[in-house]
Design a protein around this motif. Structure first.
Motif, PDB file in Angstrom:
ATOM      1  N   PRO A   1       0.804  -1.226   0.000  1.00  0.00           N
ATOM      2  CA  PRO A   1       0.000   0.000   0.000  1.00  0.00           C
ATOM      3  C   PRO A   1       0.832   1.269   0.000  1.00  0.00           C
ATOM      4  O   PRO A   1       0.453   2.271  -0.608  1.00  0.00           O
ATOM      5  CB  PRO A   1      -0.841  -0.120   1.279  1.00  0.00           C
ATOM      6  CG  PRO A   1      -0.857  -1.584   1.587  1.00  0.00           C
ATOM      7  CD  PRO A   1       0.474  -2.099   1.137  1.00  0.00           C
ATOM      8  N   ALA A   2       1.977   1.263   0.683  1.00  0.00           N
ATOM      9  CA  ALA A   2       2.801   2.466   0.760  1.00  0.00           C
ATOM     10  C   ALA A   2       3.350   2.836  -0.615  1.00  0.00           C
ATOM     11  O   ALA A   2       3.337   3.998  -1.028  1.00  0.00           O
ATOM     12  CB  ALA A   2       3.946   2.258   1.755  1.00  0.00           C
ATOM     13  N   ILE A   3       3.865   1.828  -1.335  1.00  0.00           N
ATOM     14  CA  ILE A   3       4.394   2.086  -2.682  1.00  0.00           C
ATOM     15  C   ILE A   3       3.267   2.534  -3.605  1.00  0.00           C
ATOM     16  O   ILE A   3       3.439   3.458  -4.421  1.00  0.00           O
ATOM     17  CB  ILE A   3       5.087   0.828  -3.225  1.00  0.00           C
ATOM     18  CG1 ILE A   3       6.304   0.473  -2.353  1.00  0.00           C
ATOM     19  CG2 ILE A   3       5.496   1.025  -4.680  1.00  0.00           C
ATOM     20  CD1 ILE A   3       7.006  -0.794  -2.778  1.00  0.00           C
ATOM     21  N   LEU A   4       2.104   1.898  -3.473  1.00  0.00           N
ATOM     22  CA  LEU A   4       0.972   2.268  -4.317  1.00  0.00           C
ATOM     23  C   LEU A   4       0.572   3.721  -4.055  1.00  0.00           C
ATOM     24  O   LEU A   4       0.312   4.481  -4.995  1.00  0.00           O
ATOM     25  CB  LEU A   4      -0.207   1.331  -4.042  1.00  0.00           C
ATOM     26  CG  LEU A   4      -1.485   1.595  -4.850  1.00  0.00           C
ATOM     27  CD1 LEU A   4      -1.229   1.439  -6.344  1.00  0.00           C
ATOM     28  CD2 LEU A   4      -2.611   0.671  -4.397  1.00  0.00           C
ATOM     29  N   LEU A   5       0.547   4.129  -2.792  1.00  0.00           N
ATOM     30  CA  LEU A   5       0.201   5.511  -2.446  1.00  0.00           C
ATOM     31  C   LEU A   5       1.225   6.471  -3.027  1.00  0.00           C
ATOM     32  O   LEU A   5       0.873   7.513  -3.586  1.00  0.00           O
ATOM     33  CB  LEU A   5       0.110   5.659  -0.927  1.00  0.00           C
ATOM     34  CG  LEU A   5      -0.108   7.081  -0.400  1.00  0.00           C
ATOM     35  CD1 LEU A   5      -1.414   7.660  -0.938  1.00  0.00           C
ATOM     36  CD2 LEU A   5      -0.094   7.076   1.121  1.00  0.00           C
ATOM     37  N   ASP A   6       2.500   6.133  -2.923  1.00  0.00           N
ATOM     38  CA  ASP A   6       3.556   7.012  -3.421  1.00  0.00           C
ATOM     39  C   ASP A   6       3.472   7.161  -4.939  1.00  0.00           C
ATOM     40  O   ASP A   6       3.600   8.265  -5.481  1.00  0.00           O
ATOM     41  CB  ASP A   6       4.909   6.451  -3.010  1.00  0.00           C
ATOM     42  CG  ASP A   6       6.028   7.434  -3.286  1.00  0.00           C
ATOM     43  OD1 ASP A   6       5.874   8.630  -2.945  1.00  0.00           O
ATOM     44  OD2 ASP A   6       7.046   7.011  -3.867  1.00  0.00           O
ATOM     45  N   ASP A   7       3.217   6.027  -5.658  1.00  0.00           N
ATOM     46  CA  ASP A   7       3.117   6.088  -7.116  1.00  0.00           C
ATOM     47  C   ASP A   7       1.918   6.915  -7.551  1.00  0.00           C
ATOM     48  O   ASP A   7       2.002   7.714  -8.493  1.00  0.00           O
ATOM     49  CB  ASP A   7       3.005   4.676  -7.693  1.00  0.00           C
ATOM     50  CG  ASP A   7       4.333   3.918  -7.602  1.00  0.00           C
ATOM     51  OD1 ASP A   7       5.364   4.568  -7.428  1.00  0.00           O
ATOM     52  OD2 ASP A   7       4.301   2.672  -7.722  1.00  0.00           O
ATOM     53  N   CYS A   8       0.795   6.739  -6.875  1.00  0.00           N
ATOM     54  CA  CYS A   8      -0.405   7.489  -7.249  1.00  0.00           C
ATOM     55  C   CYS A   8      -0.234   8.976  -6.963  1.00  0.00           C
ATOM     56  O   CYS A   8      -0.640   9.828  -7.762  1.00  0.00           O
ATOM     57  CB  CYS A   8      -1.622   6.943  -6.505  1.00  0.00           C
ATOM     58  SG  CYS A   8      -2.133   5.294  -7.067  1.00  0.00           S
ATOM     59  N   ALA A   9       0.352   9.300  -5.818  1.00  0.00           N
ATOM     60  CA  ALA A   9       0.595  10.703  -5.492  1.00  0.00           C
ATOM     61  C   ALA A   9       1.526  11.339  -6.508  1.00  0.00           C
ATOM     62  O   ALA A   9       1.367  12.504  -6.891  1.00  0.00           O
ATOM     63  CB  ALA A   9       1.167  10.819  -4.086  1.00  0.00           C
ATOM     64  N   TYR A  10       2.532  10.588  -6.964  1.00  0.00           N
ATOM     65  CA  TYR A  10       3.469  11.071  -7.963  1.00  0.00           C
ATOM     66  C   TYR A  10       2.751  11.343  -9.283  1.00  0.00           C
ATOM     67  O   TYR A  10       2.947  12.392  -9.915  1.00  0.00           O
ATOM     68  CB  TYR A  10       4.580  10.052  -8.152  1.00  0.00           C
ATOM     69  CG  TYR A  10       5.532  10.373  -9.282  1.00  0.00           C
ATOM     70  CD1 TYR A  10       6.491  11.391  -9.154  1.00  0.00           C
ATOM     71  CD2 TYR A  10       5.471   9.682 -10.482  1.00  0.00           C
ATOM     72  CE1 TYR A  10       7.352  11.689 -10.201  1.00  0.00           C
ATOM     73  CE2 TYR A  10       6.327   9.967 -11.525  1.00  0.00           C
ATOM     74  CZ  TYR A  10       7.275  10.977 -11.377  1.00  0.00           C
ATOM     75  OH  TYR A  10       8.125  11.269 -12.413  1.00  0.00           O
ATOM     76  N   LEU A  11       1.881  10.385  -9.717  1.00  0.00           N
ATOM     77  CA  LEU A  11       1.176  10.564 -10.985  1.00  0.00           C
ATOM     78  C   LEU A  11       0.153  11.684 -10.915  1.00  0.00           C
ATOM     79  O   LEU A  11      -0.035  12.440 -11.875  1.00  0.00           O
ATOM     80  CB  LEU A  11       0.484   9.252 -11.386  1.00  0.00           C
ATOM     81  CG  LEU A  11       1.359   8.162 -11.997  1.00  0.00           C
ATOM     82  CD1 LEU A  11       0.550   6.891 -12.182  1.00  0.00           C
ATOM     83  CD2 LEU A  11       1.939   8.616 -13.337  1.00  0.00           C
ATOM     84  N   PHE A  12      -0.533  11.798  -9.765  1.00  0.00           N
ATOM     85  CA  PHE A  12      -1.611  12.771  -9.661  1.00  0.00           C
ATOM     86  C   PHE A  12      -1.107  14.146  -9.242  1.00  0.00           C
ATOM     87  O   PHE A  12      -1.879  15.105  -9.259  1.00  0.00           O
ATOM     88  CB  PHE A  12      -2.658  12.299  -8.649  1.00  0.00           C
ATOM     89  CG  PHE A  12      -3.235  10.936  -8.940  1.00  0.00           C
ATOM     90  CD1 PHE A  12      -3.244  10.441 -10.240  1.00  0.00           C
ATOM     91  CD2 PHE A  12      -3.765  10.159  -7.931  1.00  0.00           C
ATOM     92  CE1 PHE A  12      -3.775   9.191 -10.509  1.00  0.00           C
ATOM     93  CE2 PHE A  12      -4.294   8.918  -8.200  1.00  0.00           C
ATOM     94  CZ  PHE A  12      -4.294   8.421  -9.489  1.00  0.00           C
ATOM     95  N   GLY A  13       0.183  14.261  -8.870  1.00  0.00           N
ATOM     96  CA  GLY A  13       0.704  15.539  -8.393  1.00  0.00           C
ATOM     97  C   GLY A  13       0.051  15.978  -7.095  1.00  0.00           C
ATOM     98  O   GLY A  13      -0.181  17.172  -6.885  1.00  0.00           O
ATOM     99  N   THR A  14      -0.259  15.011  -6.234  1.00  0.00           N
ATOM    100  CA  THR A  14      -0.956  15.312  -4.986  1.00  0.00           C
ATOM    101  C   THR A  14       0.008  15.927  -3.983  1.00  0.00           C
ATOM    102  O   THR A  14       1.057  15.339  -3.698  1.00  0.00           O
ATOM    103  CB  THR A  14      -1.553  14.026  -4.393  1.00  0.00           C
ATOM    104  OG1 THR A  14      -2.368  13.404  -5.386  1.00  0.00           O
ATOM    105  CG2 THR A  14      -2.386  14.330  -3.154  1.00  0.00           C
TER     106      THR A  14
END
Length: 875
Positions: free
Chosen positions: A212-225
């Motif tokens: 989950p941590a890696i998934l959160l980091d990848d999504c935040a990176y893609l979404f510019g969160t």
């Protein structure tokens, strides 16, 4: 001049410094402060304040907003709550007014290093993540999700729906601005689309990432969160993961996962419609009565629930699980084929979850089964079955059904295929049916099933059976089908390709029947005595025989007026007695008795026997024993009766008849004293010679026997081991000692089906002729032709071959049957029908019983045809 230029440059530098200070001051102005200092709308003020509090402001200062360029407007509209087009226009006007008051233009305040993309400076990581999303479009993001009508109308049917969803990730504000320019595509639609895209990204990435941590980091990176909103993103990711179908689940688990999307009433309707938890499937009417609504309303609720489940399960492994279930269906099925006419029943027998899943996926039973089977003309065969062999055999069976009569035993067709392929070909490649090992034109009803059962009984017996024996055997084996002798007669007459009547009431099976369908092992139950109405012909005849004892039919016929009830026909006397062996016992030719009459040896030796001791009975007995007819052919053809005939003939019969009886007498078997037998042996030695001759003339021209009679003769010859002219007369329906039976015997000799017996030349036609193996071969050939056509004709290819063979027979084979006699059988004049000869016999024959039986056969033939037509219409 130089001093003036220096002053001007100093002024320009001072102005430039002042202008730079003004630009810096304008750029540094925060948007929050700018909005607070001016009279703006409540919506703009509230959205900015909320964005600041939540930390989601895309641009903090006026400079950031100017640097973002045209994309700033779209960024604010997607990032801030309730920030629509009107609010965006108001903010742009406020910033422009602020710059104008400072005597600045937006281009004067823009810097090259303004707004920075949220993807940072790691292009390799970006390429890796985008590679996992390659091929996904807006349509994929919308599939299986609840989409607003506005967004659906804006995208569906346009080229936008097929755009890659990654453009919204890497294109940033420019892509958003472009979308906002589309007709009827506002801020809410853009926010909704971004949520759908982000959800699809999460669903795609979660398949390859379990941390989950890696998934959160990848999504935040893609979404510019931004960091401040990572917690919100984490919650959204968890919601998406929870909404994803479970991994490694079965069909039932997948449906359980999707069911929460439905309302309670929708779940209840589906459960009742599909019979969940072992309950019965209910109709729309039954369910509508529960809710006090119309059946149409229940149908709408069901349809809406199916649409919801279809949307929820779109993109899930539903179809893969259905394909797996299809494989399991064939593994569990007893046979690897399914006729189309069984599909409705099969659908009703499917588990509730499987039936519901098929409707959700929009698959018919045929579409579902075709995933793991081959579609045929009238059904499906599993992949494990040889579909090509089934198709080829189906074509052959259709040809057989068009060319030959049915039903027919499958084993008699000699099909070069296994039982499974045969059954599959019948069920899915033809409109035929199979029952109890027989190929039929349709599913058997009562009489067709009776027909195949009777054929199985006769095939299992292996020989000829009387109707009464057949009735007893049938009742014992198939007690679920009570029927009469007339029913048997009609059923067997309608199928000449399966049955052959050897003589009156004596039947044989044509063909060998099915091998792998044994008869039911039932115990023969004694037939209960049925009460006989004394007013019927049978009841009247019973009373007459009780008082008279064994009586010739001729006497009963002549006394019919006093025996029968008024209105009863005397012509029915003989047929009734012949057709009721359970009541009447034929003890001699033309003589009947009751079963309880005393017919033992003591009675025969002591009683007065006028029905036995007369010239016609003595002649018939002498001819029969000369021809090899066995003891018991008639009940009173016994050694004791033979003794009484000889003692009677010694003084009361013509010398030729007496001498003939001595010649055929089996004196050693007589139940008398040895001294009496010794005296008779001496008499036989002195006077025993066969001197009587056949009465009546041989018809001129002699009628050619039909091939069906030739088949019957071959079967009887093989069954008994020999054949004589008396047995042939019974098969031909003639008087026992008529001369006409010798014509068929001569034909059997010419075809090498029997051989000449040993004896004096003049007596050879009267003797039993031993059967040969050729009789069995010819019987098989004739039976095969009869099964193929339902008819035997001398004009057929086999008939012509047999004619040529008979005409070519030599003297050594024919013996007493001369070549001229054989040639006469195949001459033009010999084409007289049996009916013509029978009519001539009626005029000359003094045997009243024989005439009555011939008349009965003609009447019965008409009635049989009528009953057959009625049977065909009923079937």
């Amino acid at each position: 001049m130089e001093q003036r230029a220096a002053e001007i440059d100093h002024i320009d530098l001072a102005d430039s410094a002042a202008n730079a200070e003004a630009v810096a001051a304008a750029r540094a102005m925060s948007i929050e402060q700018l909005v607070a200092q001016h009279d703006v709308s409540v919506r703009l003020r509230n959205t900015i304040e909320r964005g600041v509090l939540e930390g989601v402001m895309p641009c903090i200062t006026v400079g950031d907003y100017i640097d973002a360029g045209p994309s700033a407007r779209a960024t604010f509209m997607t990032a801030l709550w309730a920030f629509g087009k009107g609010t965006a226009t108001e903010l742009e006007a406020l910033i422009s007014s602020f710059l104008a008051d400072a005597s600045l233009a937006p281009r004067d305040c823009r810097q090259e290093s303004g707004f920075v993309c949220g993807h940072g400076e790691d292009p390799m990581r970006l390429d890796t993540l985008l590679g996992k999303l390659a091929g996904l479009t807006y349509a994929d993001a919308m599939r299986g999700q609840v989409v607003s009508v506005r967004l659906g109308n804006a995208l569906n049917g346009t080229i936008l729906v097929d755009n890659p969803l990654t453009e919204l990730l890497v294109g940033g504000a420019a892509s958003r601005a472009e979308l906002l320019q589309k007709q009827n595509f506002g801020r809410k639609s853009l926010v909704e689309l971004e949520a759908l895209v982000q959800g699809e990204v999460v669903r795609t990435l979660v398949k390859s990432c379990s941390d989950p941590a890696i998934l959160l980091d990848d999504c935040a990176y893609l979404f510019g969160t931004p960091e401040a909103r990572r917690l919100e993103l984490a919650n959204r990711i968890l919601d998406v993961i929870a909404a994803c179908p479970p991994r490694d689940t079965d069909l039932a688990g997948l449906l359980d996962w999707a069911m929460p999307v439905l309302e309670a009433r929708e779940v209840s309707v589906l459960h009742r419609r599909y019979g969940f938890d072992g309950a019965d499937v209910e109709t729309l009417e039954e369910i509508s009565a529960t809710y006090s609504v119309t059946r149409e309303r229940i149908r709408q609720i069901e349809a809406k629930a199916l649409r919801k489940l279809s949307a929820k399960l779109d993109g899930t492994p539903l179809r893969a699980l259905l394909a797996k279930a299809s494989e399991h269906f064939w593994d569990e099925r007893a046979v690897p084929f399914l006729p189309a006419h069984d599909s409705y029943q099969i659908r009703r027998e499917l588990p509730a979850q499987l039936s519901l899943a098929l409707d959700i996926a929009g698959l018919s039973l045929g579409e579902w089964l075709s995933q793991t089977s081959v579609a045929m003309r009238f059904g499906f065969v599993a992949n494990c079955c040889d579909a090509e062999a089934v198709s080829a055999l189906g074509a052959e069976l259709r040809r057989i059904a068009a060319e030959r009569p049915l039903p027919i035993a499958l084993d008699d067709l000699a099909l070069d295929h296994g039982a499974t392929v045969i059954a599959a070909a019948v069920c899915v490649e033809t409109e035929l049916a199979v029952a109890d090992g027989y190929l039929l034109l349709q599913r058997p009803r009562a009489r067709l099933r009776r027909m195949t059962r009777l054929h199985r009984l006769l095939c299992a017996h292996g020989g000829s059976m009387s109707l009464y024996e057949l009735e007893d055997a049938y009742t014992a084996a198939f007690d679920d089908d009570p029927c009469s002798l007339r029913d048997f007669d009609i059923v067997m007459d309608i199928a000449p390709h399966l049955f052959l009547e050897v003589e009156d009431g004596l039947w044989l099976a044509v063909g060998n029947g099915p091998k792998d369908h044994p008869l039911p092992q039932a115990l023969a139950v004694p037939r209960p005595a049925e009460p006989i109405d004394p007013l019927t012909i049978a009841g009247s005849l019973l009373d007459a025989l009780h008082s008279r004892g064994p009586t010739p039919v001729v006497e009963l016929y002549r006394d019919a007026d006093s025996i029968l009830e008024p209105g009863r026909s005397r012509n029915s006397v003989a047929p009734v007695m012949v057709s009721r062996p359970d009541l009447f016992l034929r003890v001699l030719p033309g003589v009947f008795a009751l079963h309880d009459h005393r017919l033992d040896e003591a009675s025969l030796l002591a009683a007065d026997l006028p029905y036995l001791l007369n010239e016609p009975q003595a002649r018939a007995y002498a001819f029969a024993r000369k021809a090899g007819e066995p003891w018991g052919t008639y009940r009173l053809w016994t050694p004791a009766a033979e003794y009484r005939l000889c003692t009677w003939a010694r003084f009361d019969a013509p010398a030729q008849l007496y001498h003939s009886l001595l010649a055929i007498a089996s004196i050693d078997l007589w139940p008398v004293a040895e001294t009496v037998r010794a005296d008779w042996r001496r008499l036989r030695a002195l006077q025993g010679r066969f001197e009587i001759i056949v009465s009546g003339k041989i018809p001129d021209p002699e009628p050619r026997p039909g091939l069906d009679r030739l088949l019957a003769a071959c079967r009887i010859a093989r069954e008994r081991g020999d054949l004589n002219w008396l047995a042939i007369n019974r098969m031909m329906g003639r008087r026992l000692d008529a001369a006409g039976g010798q014509g068929l015997l001569a034909l059997m000799l010419a075809l090498d089906c029997v051989t000449l017996p040993e004896g004096q030349e003049g007596e050879l036609p009267l003797l039993a002729h031993p059967a040969t193996d050729r009789a069995q071969v010819l019987a098989d050939d004739l039976a095969q032709l009869r099964m193929q056509t339902g008819n035997l004709d001398w004009e057929s290819a086999l008939g012509q071959t047999l004619r040529s063979e008979a005409m070519a027979a030599g003297l050594s084979v024919l013996g007493w049957a001369t070549p001229d006699r054989i040639a006469a059988l195949f001459g033009e004049a010999s084409a007289h029908t049996i009916e013509t000869v029978s009519a001539a016999e009626d005029e000359e024959d003094d045997d009243l019983f024989a005439r009555l039986m011939r008349e009965h056969r003609r009447t019965a033939e008409v009635a049989r045809r009528d009953a057959t037509a009625e049977w065909l219409l009923d079937e």
